[in-house]
Design a protein around this motif. Structure first.
Motif, short mmCIF file in Angstrom:
data_model
loop_
_atom_site.label_atom_id
_atom_site.label_comp_id
_atom_site.label_asym_id
_atom_site.label_seq_id
_atom_site.Cartn_x
_atom_site.Cartn_y
_atom_site.Cartn_z
N TYR A 118 41.09 33.43 31.95
CA TYR A 118 40.04 33.01 31.11
C TYR A 118 38.48 33.39 32.45
N ALA A 119 37.40 33.24 32.77
CA ALA A 119 36.71 32.33 33.31
C ALA A 119 35.27 32.86 33.38
N TYR A 120 35.03 31.50 33.18
CA TYR A 120 32.89 31.54 32.46
C TYR A 120 32.29 31.86 33.69
N ILE A 121 31.46 32.52 34.27
CA ILE A 121 30.45 32.66 35.27
C ILE A 121 29.57 32.00 35.08
N ALA A 122 28.45 31.35 35.92
CA ALA A 122 27.04 31.36 35.63
C ALA A 122 27.00 31.51 37.39
N PHE A 123 25.75 31.83 37.18
CA PHE A 123 25.29 32.60 38.30
C PHE A 123 24.47 31.61 38.49
N SER B 54 18.45 36.16 34.32
CA SER B 54 19.08 35.20 34.68
C SER B 54 20.36 35.78 34.33
N ARG B 55 21.62 35.42 34.42
CA ARG B 55 22.74 35.63 34.44
C ARG B 55 23.96 34.61 34.28
N TYR B 56 24.61 35.46 32.41
CA TYR B 56 26.12 34.27 32.46
C TYR B 56 27.38 35.06 31.78
N ASP B 57 27.98 35.15 32.38
CA ASP B 57 29.44 36.08 31.89
C ASP B 57 30.53 35.19 31.76
N SER B 58 31.92 35.90 31.02
CA SER B 58 32.87 35.45 30.70
C SER B 58 33.66 36.92 30.87
N ARG B 59 35.58 36.12 31.58
CA ARG B 59 36.26 37.01 31.95
C ARG B 59 36.95 36.87 31.27
N VAL B 60 37.85 38.23 30.82
CA VAL B 60 39.49 37.90 29.98
C VAL B 60 39.69 39.05 31.23
N ARG B 61 41.42 38.21 31.54
CA ARG B 61 41.91 38.76 32.63
C ARG B 61 43.46 38.91 32.27
N ILE B 62 44.33 40.07 31.89
CA ILE B 62 45.39 40.87 31.31
C ILE B 62 46.33 41.30 32.67
N ASN B 63 47.88 40.64 33.67
CA ASN B 63 48.15 41.69 33.93
C ASN B 63 50.27 41.03 33.88
N ALA B 64 50.77 42.42 33.93
CA ALA B 64 51.50 42.21 33.20
C ALA B 64 52.62 42.85 34.61
N SER B 65 53.66 42.83 35.00
CA SER B 65 54.09 43.52 35.91
C SER B 65 55.14 43.46 35.79
N ILE B 66 56.47 44.85 36.88
CA ILE B 66 57.77 44.59 36.99
C ILE B 66 57.91 45.60 38.16
N ASN B 67 58.96 44.52 38.96
CA ASN B 67 59.03 44.88 40.43
C ASN B 67 60.82 44.74 40.61
N TYR B 68 61.37 46.07 40.99
CA TYR B 68 62.68 45.65 41.23
C TYR B 68 62.80 46.78 42.73
N ASP B 69 64.35 45.96 43.13
CA ASP B 69 64.56 46.46 44.15
C ASP B 69 66.10 47.49 44.75
N ILE B 70 65.54 48.65 44.44
CA ILE B 70 66.43 49.93 44.37
C ILE B 70 67.15 49.28 45.67
N LEU B 71 66.94 48.92 46.84
CA LEU B 71 67.87 49.22 48.10
C LEU B 71 67.45 47.75 48.66
N LYS B 72 67.81 46.69 49.82
CA LYS B 72 67.33 46.20 49.94
C LYS B 72 66.69 46.00 50.70
#
Length: 432
Positions: A349-354, A369-387
């Motif tokens: 979560y980020a609060y941004i004051a310009f 005038s500008r003030y923002d709130s930003r929510v960011r959600i990330n999910a990842s899967i990484n699989y090494d099939i071969l070297k």
């Protein structure tokens, strides 16, 4: 802004392990590889490479990525999604030696926007990046580090510019490092030149900027696993294409801080720094406040890693002169199948004051005038099939929450700035 030596808490655990490796090995190749792992933050499969004599290796690679973006231009209303297919062949060259340690890495290719929901988004663009890291006398008390980083992209850069716009940028830097005695004390000072230019047809040419940057770092490892740091950097920032309407957005942004980083235990790492930031604008009131970073990382015997923290900083920005950001985050990652499978999730979560907006001399857009709130959600899967072959699946949600609206006094149009953006992508990475 971070030190040139880096302050990402995810690096600290691996830094402690790296110190143990250095005590048991003199191979610069191992050092370069380990540094790459904790700087990138994502461990990808790397093949044996092509031998070029000695310890030098050339690694050809190919990234193929398919991505769906639900809101390509980050609009509040009438959002349009698209599918982007990218091919990026590249080369990774590592030449470790006793006097010179060289690393070259670059990938350039083709990104295709299909225009599925809006034919105006359809485009073919050249994208990619390249980097150079050169250390002269890497094991000596006196070292020279030269680096260069180039990028070509269509993606938005910061909180102010949210829509597709072609741009290219480069940061060149030279740092002189002195390590007297056994290396417990490290002092670095240097200079860099940075630029970011938008394409003429992007409508953002006035946001193109360049800066001369000056750096100073000191790190004192007063305990085997704990370091005291002092950092200072200052830039002479200019907007060469600002035109008659925006004559007062340049400045001399400054960051100065002191901090501690290290390992509390063999599995618990921390980073804390506090300092002062000042945008030092050529005209008008700028950011003058405290900056800080607190991060902690815990690694468990089950190959689970949990990290979290708080960051307060600022950045120069076109139209608003600058923005200040207060950000908190929590990340969980899990390695399975002998580290071949990596799962991770992160929420922030980020609060941004310009800053005070730049007012056009006549007509045009009135930011307000500008003030923002930003929510960011990330999910990842990484699989090494071969070297040398990896599969990566990711999802990201961005919610920008604000009452701010763009007001065009010429067209008498008001546009909300808030938006939601879902992105999902699949990457296949061949890195021999």
């Amino acid at each position: 802004m971070r030190s040139s030596y880096g302050c990402d808490i995810s690096r600290l655990y691996w830094r402690g392990q790296l110190l143990n490796m250095l005590r048991r090995s003199t191979s610069v190749a191992i050092v370069v590889f380990a540094l790459t792992l904790f700087i990138t933050g994502q461990v990808l499969a790397v093949g044996p490479g092509l031998g070029l004599g000695g310890n030098a290796k050339l690694h050809p690679y190919l990234d193929v990525e398919g991505r769906y973006n639900s809101n390509v231009n980050n609009l509040a209303d009438n959002a349009k999604g698209d599918f982007i297919l990218s091919f990026h062949p590249g080369l990774d060259l590592a030449v470790p030696a006793s006097f010179i340690d060289l690393r070259l890495d670059g990938k350039f290719g083709y990104s295709r926007y299909f225009g599925l929901e809006d034919s105006r988004l359809k485009r073919n663009v050249l994208t990619g990046n390249a980097g150079l890291d050169l250390t002269i006398n890497p094991k000596g008390a006196f070292q020279l580090k030269i680096s260069d980083s180039f990028q070509r992209t269509e993606e938005p850069r910061d909180y102010v510019v949210s829509y597709l716009a072609g741009r290219y940028g480069n940061l060149a830097k030279a740092i002189v490092i002195v390590q007297p005695g056994g290396g417990a004390l490290r002092i670095g000072a240097g200079y860099g030149f940075d630029f970011s230019y938008y394409d003429s047809d992007s409508g953002l040419k006035a946001a193109s900027n360049q800066s001369h940057n000056f750096y100073f770092d000191t790190r004192w490892r007063f305990l085997p696993k704990t370091s005291f740091m002092i950092h200072f950097n200052m830039a002479l920032l200019d907007y060469p294409y600002k035109g008659a309407n925006f004559q007062d957005i340049g400045g001399k942004p400054l960051n100065a801080w002191i901090g501690l980083s290290g390992l509390l235990t063999r599995s618990l790492a921390f980073n804390v720094h506090v300092g002062y930031g000042d945008s030092l604008l050529d005209k008008g009131t700028g950011f003058r406040n405290a900056i800080a970073e607190v991060e902690i990382l815990q690694r468990f015997p089950t190959n689970t890693t949990i990290s979290g923290g708080y960051n307060r900083d600022f950045r120069a920005a076109h139209l608003f002169r600058y923005y200040g950001e207060d950000r908190v985050f929590l990340k969980i990652s899990q390695s399975l199948l002998d580290d071949k499978l990596d799962l991770s999730a992160k929420v922030g979560y980020a609060y941004i004051a310009f800053g005070a907006p730049v007012q056009p001399t006549s007509g045009g857009t009135s930011p307000g005038s500008r003030y923002d709130s930003r929510v960011r959600i990330n999910a990842s899967i990484n699989y090494d099939i071969l070297k040398f072959l990896s599969l990566n699946v990711q999802y990201m949600l961005v919610m920008d929450i604000t009452d701010y609206e763009w007001k065009d006094t010429t067209l008498n149009v008001t546009t909300p700035a808030k938006y939601n953006n879902h992105q999902a992508w699949l990457s296949i990475i061949f890195h021999y």
